[in-house]
Design a protein around this motif. Structure first.
Motif, PDB file in Angstrom:
ATOM      1  N   LEU A   1       3.725   7.314  -2.153  1.00  0.00           N
ATOM      2  CA  LEU A   1       3.267   6.007  -2.201  1.00  0.00           C
ATOM      3  C   LEU A   1       1.623   6.331  -1.831  1.00  0.00           C
ATOM      4  CD1 LEU A   1       3.148   2.899  -2.046  1.00  0.00           C
ATOM      5  CD2 LEU A   1       3.474   3.078   0.388  1.00  0.00           C
ATOM      6  N   THR A   2       1.165   7.141  -1.087  1.00  0.00           N
ATOM      7  CA  THR A   2      -0.275   7.379  -0.858  1.00  0.00           C
ATOM      8  C   THR A   2      -0.781   8.142  -1.954  1.00  0.00           C
ATOM      9  OG1 THR A   2       0.199   7.546   1.631  1.00  0.00           O
ATOM     10  CG2 THR A   2      -1.832   8.619   0.763  1.00  0.00           C
ATOM     11  N   LEU A   3       0.168   9.076  -2.615  1.00  0.00           N
ATOM     12  CA  LEU A   3      -0.726   9.758  -3.860  1.00  0.00           C
ATOM     13  C   LEU A   3      -0.860   8.768  -5.085  1.00  0.00           C
ATOM     14  CD1 LEU A   3       1.325  13.100  -3.665  1.00  0.00           C
ATOM     15  CD2 LEU A   3      -1.502  12.656  -3.788  1.00  0.00           C
ATOM     16  N   LEU A   4       0.240   7.949  -5.167  1.00  0.00           N
ATOM     17  CA  LEU A   4       0.070   6.960  -6.233  1.00  0.00           C
ATOM     18  C   LEU A   4      -1.095   6.027  -5.959  1.00  0.00           C
ATOM     19  CD1 LEU A   4       3.939   6.203  -6.812  1.00  0.00           C
ATOM     20  CD2 LEU A   4       2.553   7.096  -8.276  1.00  0.00           C
ATOM     21  N   ALA A   5      -1.313   5.609  -4.667  1.00  0.00           N
ATOM     22  CA  ALA A   5      -2.369   4.687  -4.461  1.00  0.00           C
ATOM     23  C   ALA A   5      -3.806   5.392  -4.653  1.00  0.00           C
ATOM     24  CB  ALA A   5      -2.297   4.216  -2.953  1.00  0.00           C
TER      25      ALA A   5
ATOM     26  N   ALA B   1      -4.122   5.477  -8.433  1.00  0.00           N
ATOM     27  CA  ALA B   1      -4.560   4.159  -8.816  1.00  0.00           C
ATOM     28  C   ALA B   1      -5.924   3.712  -8.728  1.00  0.00           C
ATOM     29  CB  ALA B   1      -3.405   3.047  -8.398  1.00  0.00           C
ATOM     30  N   ALA B   2      -6.299   4.126  -7.364  1.00  0.00           N
ATOM     31  CA  ALA B   2      -7.999   3.867  -7.193  1.00  0.00           C
ATOM     32  C   ALA B   2      -8.767   4.674  -8.129  1.00  0.00           C
ATOM     33  CB  ALA B   2      -8.115   4.223  -5.585  1.00  0.00           C
ATOM     34  N   ASP B   3      -8.327   5.742  -8.488  1.00  0.00           N
ATOM     35  CA  ASP B   3      -9.154   6.742  -9.229  1.00  0.00           C
ATOM     36  C   ASP B   3      -8.999   6.186 -10.696  1.00  0.00           C
ATOM     37  OD1 ASP B   3     -10.502   8.979 -10.060  1.00  0.00           O
ATOM     38  OD2 ASP B   3      -8.764  10.069 -10.663  1.00  0.00           O
ATOM     39  N   GLN B   4      -7.980   6.023 -11.205  1.00  0.00           N
ATOM     40  CA  GLN B   4      -7.783   5.298 -12.599  1.00  0.00           C
ATOM     41  C   GLN B   4      -8.424   4.035 -12.864  1.00  0.00           C
ATOM     42  OE1 GLN B   4      -6.271   6.831 -15.520  1.00  0.00           O
ATOM     43  NE2 GLN B   4      -6.297   8.640 -14.397  1.00  0.00           N
ATOM     44  N   LEU B   5      -8.423   3.132 -11.825  1.00  0.00           N
ATOM     45  CA  LEU B   5      -8.831   1.702 -11.889  1.00  0.00           C
ATOM     46  C   LEU B   5     -10.560   1.951 -11.701  1.00  0.00           C
ATOM     47  CD1 LEU B   5      -6.193  -0.287 -10.319  1.00  0.00           C
ATOM     48  CD2 LEU B   5      -6.890  -0.080 -12.794  1.00  0.00           C
TER      49      LEU B   5
ATOM     50  N   PRO C   1     -11.725  -2.727  -6.012  1.00  0.00           N
ATOM     51  CA  PRO C   1     -11.734  -3.100  -4.673  1.00  0.00           C
ATOM     52  C   PRO C   1     -10.132  -3.252  -4.219  1.00  0.00           C
ATOM     53  CG  PRO C   1     -13.550  -4.323  -5.586  1.00  0.00           C
ATOM     54  CD  PRO C   1     -12.830  -3.416  -6.766  1.00  0.00           C
ATOM     55  N   ALA C   2      -9.426  -3.894  -5.210  1.00  0.00           N
ATOM     56  CA  ALA C   2      -8.059  -4.156  -4.606  1.00  0.00           C
ATOM     57  C   ALA C   2      -7.364  -2.664  -4.533  1.00  0.00           C
ATOM     58  CB  ALA C   2      -7.145  -4.892  -5.825  1.00  0.00           C
ATOM     59  N   ALA C   3      -7.451  -1.903  -5.575  1.00  0.00           N
ATOM     60  CA  ALA C   3      -6.887  -0.420  -5.410  1.00  0.00           C
ATOM     61  C   ALA C   3      -7.418   0.492  -4.171  1.00  0.00           C
ATOM     62  CB  ALA C   3      -7.253   0.194  -6.832  1.00  0.00           C
ATOM     63  N   ARG C   4      -8.683   0.087  -3.950  1.00  0.00           N
ATOM     64  CA  ARG C   4      -9.233   0.692  -2.749  1.00  0.00           C
ATOM     65  C   ARG C   4      -8.524   0.035  -1.421  1.00  0.00           C
ATOM     66  NH1 ARG C   4     -15.068   0.145  -3.336  1.00  0.00           N
ATOM     67  NH2 ARG C   4     -15.303   1.159  -1.290  1.00  0.00           N
ATOM     68  N   VAL C   5      -8.303  -0.943  -1.595  1.00  0.00           N
ATOM     69  CA  VAL C   5      -7.774  -1.434  -0.151  1.00  0.00           C
ATOM     70  C   VAL C   5      -6.115  -1.056   0.020  1.00  0.00           C
ATOM     71  CG1 VAL C   5      -6.769  -3.698   0.751  1.00  0.00           C
ATOM     72  CG2 VAL C   5      -9.027  -3.888  -0.269  1.00  0.00           C
ATOM     73  N   VAL C   6      -5.432  -0.998  -1.149  1.00  0.00           N
ATOM     74  CA  VAL C   6      -4.023  -0.434  -0.982  1.00  0.00           C
ATOM     75  C   VAL C   6      -4.260   1.057  -0.603  1.00  0.00           C
ATOM     76  CG1 VAL C   6      -2.164   0.195  -2.362  1.00  0.00           C
ATOM     77  CG2 VAL C   6      -3.195  -1.880  -2.803  1.00  0.00           C
ATOM     78  N   LEU C   7      -5.330   1.840  -1.128  1.00  0.00           N
ATOM     79  CA  LEU C   7      -5.483   3.045  -0.725  1.00  0.00           C
ATOM     80  C   LEU C   7      -5.765   3.392   0.819  1.00  0.00           C
ATOM     81  CD1 LEU C   7      -5.625   6.157  -1.448  1.00  0.00           C
ATOM     82  CD2 LEU C   7      -8.016   5.999  -1.953  1.00  0.00           C
ATOM     83  N   VAL C   8      -6.617   2.391   1.391  1.00  0.00           N
ATOM     84  CA  VAL C   8      -6.866   2.372   2.850  1.00  0.00           C
ATOM     85  C   VAL C   8      -5.500   2.152   3.601  1.00  0.00           C
ATOM     86  CG1 VAL C   8      -8.006   1.175   4.564  1.00  0.00           C
ATOM     87  CG2 VAL C   8      -9.217   1.919   2.662  1.00  0.00           C
ATOM     88  N   LEU C   9      -4.948   1.153   3.210  1.00  0.00           N
ATOM     89  CA  LEU C   9      -3.646   0.672   3.821  1.00  0.00           C
ATOM     90  C   LEU C   9      -2.581   1.847   3.848  1.00  0.00           C
ATOM     91  CD1 LEU C   9      -3.040  -2.907   2.657  1.00  0.00           C
ATOM     92  CD2 LEU C   9      -3.694  -2.034   5.043  1.00  0.00           C
ATOM     93  N   ALA C  10      -2.367   2.699   2.687  1.00  0.00           N
ATOM     94  CA  ALA C  10      -1.671   3.788   2.620  1.00  0.00           C
ATOM     95  C   ALA C  10      -2.030   4.928   3.516  1.00  0.00           C
ATOM     96  CB  ALA C  10      -1.436   4.206   1.023  1.00  0.00           C
TER      97      ALA C  10
END
Length: 189
Positions: free
Chosen positions: A18-22, A25-29, A33-42
């Protein structure tokens, strides 16, 4: 008991993936900001610590919980860095560069796993143990300054990535705590 250990392994590997996918996603997007929020949460410490509590809860017995807590953390970290290196999301030196996290997972995992085993109890100690994860979710953003404009935060009202992630953790923690307390009140009648 084998099923519980299989679930512990699934939890550990699952959080790593999950953390790698986040991160991907943050890298691909392009740092959306939404992808970065998910990354911070993960990547939140309270999320990673909660897996040790869950592992202890899954295996039930205190001796097994004291072992499952650190094992799930170590499994997650090793899986994260190995898969990250294989996919190019983390450097091959990632595991060696982050030995401190392995030590932290091994040391903190023992008491967190025991908390998970205690959370199965139906008395006041069980209630307190069940409140550990929600309390961690509430405290992390407060202690780390995510809600008051801490590094990269911009504050929750300012819409900064850390502020939004912190707000999500606080709301989730308060909701989780309310469920624990409500269930205790309802079941004690």
């Amino acid at each position: 008991m084998r099923r519980a250990w299989a679930l512990v392994a699934l939890v550990g590997a699952g959080l790593a993936v999950l953390t790698l996918l986040a991160a991907a996603a943050a890298d691909q997007l392009d740092g959306h900001p939404a992808a970065r929020v998910v990354l911070v949460l993960a990547n939140a410490g309270s999320v990673w610590a909660s897996q040790a509590v869950l592992a202890g809860w899954l295996v039930r017995r205190p001796w097994a919980a004291a072992l499952a807590g650190p094992l799930v953390g170590l499994l997650s970290l090793v899986t994260f860095y190995l898969l990250g290196a294989l996919t190019g999301l983390t450097p091959w030196s990632g595991l060696a560069d982050n030995l401190g996290w392995l030590v932290a997972a091994a040391l903190a995992g023992v008491p967190l796993g025991l908390v998970g085993a205690l959370a199965r109890r139906r008395d006041g100690l069980g209630v307190l143990a069940r409140l550990v994860v929600p309390a961690g979710a509430v405290l992390e953003p407060l202690v780390r300054g995510w809600l008051d404009g801490g590094v990269g935060g911009g504050g929750a009202l300012g819409g900064g990535v850390l502020g939004v992630a912190g707000l999500v953790l606080v709301v989730a923690g308060l909701a989780g705590g309310a469920l624990v307390v409500r269930r205790r009140i309802v079941t004690s009648r």
